[in-house]
Design an enzyme around this catalytic site. Structure first.
Site, PDB file in Angstrom:
ATOM      1  N   CYS A 428      52.447-103.695  41.559  1.00 43.39           N
ATOM      2  CA  CYS A 428      52.701-102.197  41.678  1.00 43.39           C
ATOM      3  C   CYS A 428      51.568-101.469  41.181  1.00 43.39           C
ATOM      4  CB  CYS A 428      54.255-102.007  41.199  1.00 43.39           C
ATOM      5  SG  CYS A 428      54.315-102.550  39.517  1.00 43.39           S
ATOM      6  N   HIS A 475      57.943-101.040  36.574  1.00 44.64           N
ATOM      7  CA  HIS A 475      57.231-100.828  37.756  1.00 44.64           C
ATOM      8  C   HIS A 475      56.447 -99.631  37.698  1.00 44.64           C
ATOM      9  CE1 HIS A 475      57.056-100.692  42.098  1.00 44.64           C
ATOM     10  NE2 HIS A 475      57.775 -99.558  42.425  1.00 44.64           N
ATOM     11  N   ASP A 491      55.797 -94.086  46.738  1.00 44.74           N
ATOM     12  CA  ASP A 491      55.750 -95.492  46.134  1.00 44.74           C
ATOM     13  C   ASP A 491      55.096 -96.305  47.251  1.00 44.74           C
ATOM     14  OD1 ASP A 491      56.028 -97.664  44.627  1.00 44.74           O
ATOM     15  OD2 ASP A 491      58.123 -97.884  44.770  1.00 44.74           O
TER      16      ASP A 491
END
Lengths: 702, 306
Positions: A428, A475, A491
């Protein structure tokens, strides 16, 4: 004769050995408790504790007979104190005090000879257990310390009465503990909940929690842990998986490799801490109300679903919100921390972008990542308006074979170029970092937000649902500024690996098999085995309730409890409550003491006789403890004038008659018991006046 | 009226054993409590005289067995002899078939003979050649024993000491008493004692003595004494339940002799050393405390406090 002596020495020996076992138990307890404070207690002090135990063991197993001499111990104590002063000078008061306590216990263990020493050590051990609760509060440790207390009590009993059987001791201790439990519970519920008087430890937990900077290119394999990060209890329905973005840290400072919290924000936050000024964005729309219990992170970041506001009296007092929507507590989280928040997932973050904000969020290093620069400037010329520009960049992630992996290659030089065009594999932070950089190059203010995404939902029928969020749920994502809608969450990971967002890391990493790869025994890895998973969920549930009801019990919850009992908190009602509690405790205690006392009180006859004895004994004539009433009466007759001895003889005779004669036999006792008592009282007053007269006579004579 | 006879018995005995009233009272207490008596003292202190006098005064059949190391059980219990005239065995009862048996110097006999005597004492019957013969009633044994450190003695084991209700020591008379003893001997020679009661009366006295009232408080005092001997680590041999019973029955007899129909702590205290001393053994191997074990016990317990 020798046989007899043998037997006696054996008996003596068994008494002694039972005492020695008690001492050994105490030593073992000290070791266990000290090692439970492993992170706080200095290593050399732990070594001293171990030495003391070894000495005790050697004496128990008769390898050695003598304790170290006092002189040796004094020297050792002196050196230890110097060492402790040296180490404790910069480590803080609490640290020093706990170490001093353990050190003192260790030295006492080596020196322990007399009964007094043993009692001192036992009391210190109880104190040490109290200290243990400063550092460890989980259920496991509470059970451990509870067990240790029982062991200490047991060894105390064994030491005190070595001739009594072990089973009897165990019975006594369990009965005592059971009697103490309700009182302890009541005390826990009603005693004032004071905040700690000391500064709780800060530094040693820096490894857990989120870090304040990320350098995606440097990481070869992301280490993960199955430790709990926090739990959130929802009053209503919890948000769906895609909405569970737990915001923690906003990073705006980028140097080409590393993202970190911008200095400007840090200064703002310090200022805010000083002035206690709240940033209160106006938030509208549907909302979630929930309570978060955060594990100790030793940082001040708090976690909340996107765009949250602290609620509740505790929330607004202890939690501050900064202008980048971060929540932070006033003190680092050294213990579990519970707070209430309200989140508005659909709130338009329609805030103004100050010039400073804009400058910070557009800043990029002038050098490096040349390929990306060229690519972005090319795209920008193609798509002049912002939304289509963003779409174009995101399309790059979709069109190319990007892979979500926890084992990326190391990218030390021009990490973003290499990630976007060569490797195309990462986790991520790689995606977020690349996207934010590209957007900034394109003139769109953007920043990285780290936190947690997801969580394990646990619903209990009849109870509110809660989410457990673990460290492996960490994250990172991007927020970009749009003039119409404010800060928008983007995202990029969701495009590459939708499973990560919807089902969590475990599902996303199924093929790669890297989920919690470095902790093979973590229960969280073994969800496939049904009963193991059940145990894991059960333990998690237990821990949740422990945190919520025991550790989370503070002055606020206490007040809530009082409110639910009393309705409204008026001073009268509170004092009534206090009185009631004192009465309940007194009642519980009296349940224990009254039968005992009634048994020992004796009959009226006896009390009257004892009063007479007291009166006599005040004048200086002591009755030998074994002397019978008749014999004592004779002594009185010999030594006292008739005004004293006569009433005393009557009292003695009445006492003997009531206590020892057959009262049922009517032929001997013409008077009934009550009449006798009346007579005894009358003679008692006669006796007292007689004693007074005799006394004055004597003074006159002299 | 019966009490008068008891007082007379004491008075009569006192004329023979001058200055030994407490011991005589204790011995009488023992007999009233229907127990066997052990007199322990050096030779020539009047052990035999005391038992002889008691038998005479109380009108009991009396016999004396001198214990020696070669005394066999049959010498004491009796023997079956073949009678030529009747062509059958006839039992010749031994000296033990008497109401009061003086077992003189009991610790000089071999353990075998000792145990035969002690068995008879406990069972109040004699088993010989498969036949059980009851001993007369009442049946008392007054054993005398030299202090065990004298040569040629087999000390009685603790288990057998327990069968004697009381152990008393006569001790030396004081100067005054010894002088009047000498005078008595110079004058009209041996004082003759009169029998003051018959056996029926004596048994009635025994029954009355056992009916003395013991209140709960007094029983508690006895129990506290006994429990202390068991819980304290000063006694290697604590008091047995048999000792508890012995303490109560002797205290009752003592109270009865003192003309009281209920027990007070002083009664228990008066008989405690006679009843308990030979049953207790010190836990420490230090012999200096041996003599005062019952005193330790006595002084450890408060008779008044509950």
């Amino acid at each position: 004769m020798s046989n007899k002596q043998n037997l006696e020495s054996k008996k003596q020996h068994s008494l002694q050995s039972s005492k020695n076992i008690a001492l050994l138990l105490i030593a073992a307890t000290l070791v266990l408790i000290s090692f439970s404070l492993f992170s706080t207690v200095l290593t050399w002090i732990l070594l001293l504790v171990t030495c003391g135990t070894v000495i005790r063991g050697a004496i128990y197993f008769k390898y050695y007979k003598h304790l170290p001499s006092i002189r040796t111990l004094n020297l050792l104590a002196l050196l230890s104190i110097l060492g402790l002063i040296y180490s404790a000078l910069n480590a803080g008061l609490l640290f020093g005090m706990v170490n001093l306590l353990v050190l003192a216990c260790a030295l006492k263990l080596m020196q322990m000879r007399s009964q007094k020493d043993v009692y001192q050590l036992i009391i210190s051990l109880f104190f040490l257990i109290g200290c243990g609760f400063i550092f460890n509060q989980s259920i496991g440790f509470s059970l451990f310390y509870g067990l240790m207390s029982l062991v200490i009590l047991f060894s105390l009993a064994c030491y005190h009465a070595p001739s009594i059987a072990v089973q009897k001791h165990i019975k006594t201790i369990s009965v005592l503990s059971l009697q103490a439990f309700p009182i302890g519970l009541l005390m826990f519920l009603v005693l004032p909940q004071l905040s700690p008087l000391w500064h709780t430890p800060k530094a040693n937990g820096a490894s857990t929690g989120l870090s304040e900077q990320i350098t995606p290119g440097d990481i070869a394999a992301l280490s993960q842990s199955s430790e709990l990060a926090f739990r959130a209890t929802f009053e209503n329905i919890p948000p769906i998986a895609q909405q569970r973005y737990w915001r923690a840290i906003v990073m705006e400072d980028f140097d080409g490799k590393t993202w970190k919290v911008h200095q400007y924000r840090q200064k703002m936050r310090e200022l805010q801490l000083k002035t206690k000024q709240q940033f209160k964005p106006k938030l509208t729309g549907p909302y979630f109300d929930y309570t978060v219990i955060a594990e100790p992170t030793f940082q001040s970041w708090l976690f909340a679903l996107d765009l949250a506001q602290p609620t509740g009296p505790r929330g607004s007092r202890n939690i501050l919100q900064s202008s980048d929507f971060q929540l932070f507590s006033q003190q680092p989280l050294a213990n579990k921390f519970q707070y209430e928040v309200r989140s508005y997932p659909n709130a338009l973050s329609s805030q103004t972008l100050t010039l400073a904000d804009k400058r910070v969020n557009l800043q990029v290093p002038e050098q490096g990542n040349k390929k990306t620069r060229d690519w972005v400037s090319h795209l920008r010329s193609q798509f002049p308006d912002n939304p289509s520009f963003i779409q174009a960049i995101l399309r790059h992630f979709v069109d190319n074979p990007f892979v979500y992996t926890l084992r990326p290659e190391v990218m030390l030089v021009d990490p973003i170029d290499r990630f976007l065009f060569d490797n195309q594999a990462g986790f991520c932070s790689h995606y977020a970092s690349a996207l934010a950089y590209a957007l900034r190059l394109g003139g769109i203010p953007s920043r990285i937000v780290t936190g947690y995404q997801g969580g394990e939902l646990i619903t209990n029928p009849g109870d509110s649902a809660y989410l457990s969020v673990y460290q492996y749920d960490a994250h990172a994502w991007v927020e970009s500024w749009s003039d119409t809608t404010g800060w928008q969450r983007i995202d990029p990971t969701a495009l590459v690996s939708p499973d990560r967002i919807e089902y969590g890391l475990r599902q996303a990493m199924l093929e790669e098999g890297s989920f919690l790869a470095d902790s093979p025994f973590a229960l969280a890895r073994l969800t496939n085995i049904a009963w193991l998973n059940n145990i894991r969920l059960f333990l998690a549930d237990l821990d949740y309730n422990w945190s919520r009801w025991v550790l989370g019990f503070n002055s606020q919850t206490q007040r809530d409890l009082f409110k639910s009992i009393l309705g409204k908190l008026t001073p009268e009602r509170l004092s009534m409550l206090g009185l009631g509690i004192v009465l309940i405790i007194a009642l519980l205690l009296s349940l224990f003491f009254v039968p005992h006392w009634l048994q020992n009180r004796g009959s009226t006859t006896q009390r009257l006789y004892l009063k007479a004895l007291n009166a006599i004994e005040k004048t200086g004539t002591q009755r030998a403890t074994w002397q019978g009433p008749n014999a004592f009466n004779q002594q009185i007759n010999e030594h006292y004038p008739t005004i004293v001895s006569e009433p005393f003889t009557h009292i003695t005779q009445l006492y003997l008659r009531l206590s020892y004669q057959n009262i049922q036999d009517t032929s001997t006792s013409v008077l009934n018991v009550k009449q006798c008592h009346r007579m005894m009282r009358r003679y008692l007053t006669q006796l007292k006046t007689g004693l007074l007269k005799a006394d004055t006579n004597r003074i006159k004579r002299t | 009226m019966l009490h008068n006879k008891l007082a007379m018995a004491i008075e009569q005995s006192c004329q023979v054993l001058i200055g030994k009233q407490p011991q005589i009272k204790l011995a009488l207490t023992c007999l009233l409590a229907n127990g066997h008596l052990l007199i322990e003292d050096l030779p020539g202190m009047g052990k035999t005289t005391l038992s002889h006098t008691l038998a005479k005064v109380l009108g009991l059949e009396y016999s004396r067995i001198q214990f020696t190391s070669d005394l066999l059980p049959a010498d004491m219990l009796g023997i079956n002899i073949f009678d030529n005239n009747e062509q059958s065995f006839r039992f010749h009862p031994g000296p033990i078939f008497n109401q009061l048996v003086l077992a003189d110097e009991i610790n000089r006999a071999s353990p075998k003979t000792q145990s035969a005597l002690l068995e008879a004492m406990e069972e109040r019957q004699v088993s010989l050649d498969g036949e059980t013969r009851p001993l007369p009633s009442p049946f008392f044994v007054i054993g005398t024993q030299n202090p065990s450190h004298q040569s040629g003695t087999y000390p009685l084991p603790e288990s057998q000491l327990d069968r004697f209700l009381m152990r008393i020591q006569l001790g030396y008379p004081d100067k005054e008493a010894e002088k009047s003893m000498l005078k008595a001997q110079l004058g009209d020679g041996q004082h003759t004692v009169k029998t003051v009661m018959d056996i029926a009366e004596f048994i009635e006295l025994q029954v009355k003595a056992s009916q003395v009232h013991a209140s709960d408080e007094l029983l508690n005092y006895i129990l506290r004494l006994v429990t202390f001997s068991r819980e304290s680590n000063q006694f290697a041999n604590p008091l047995s339940p048999r000792a508890t019973k012995a303490l109560l029955s002797s205290a009752k007899a003592w109270a009865f002799i003192n003309n009281r129909d209920f027990l007070i702590p002083e009664d228990v205290q008066a008989v405690l050393s006679s009843v308990a001393e030979h049953r207790l053994r010190s836990a420490s191997s230090d012999f200096s405390t041996q003599g005062s074990l019952s005193k330790i016990l006595l002084e450890s317990i408060d008779p008044i406090a509950a």
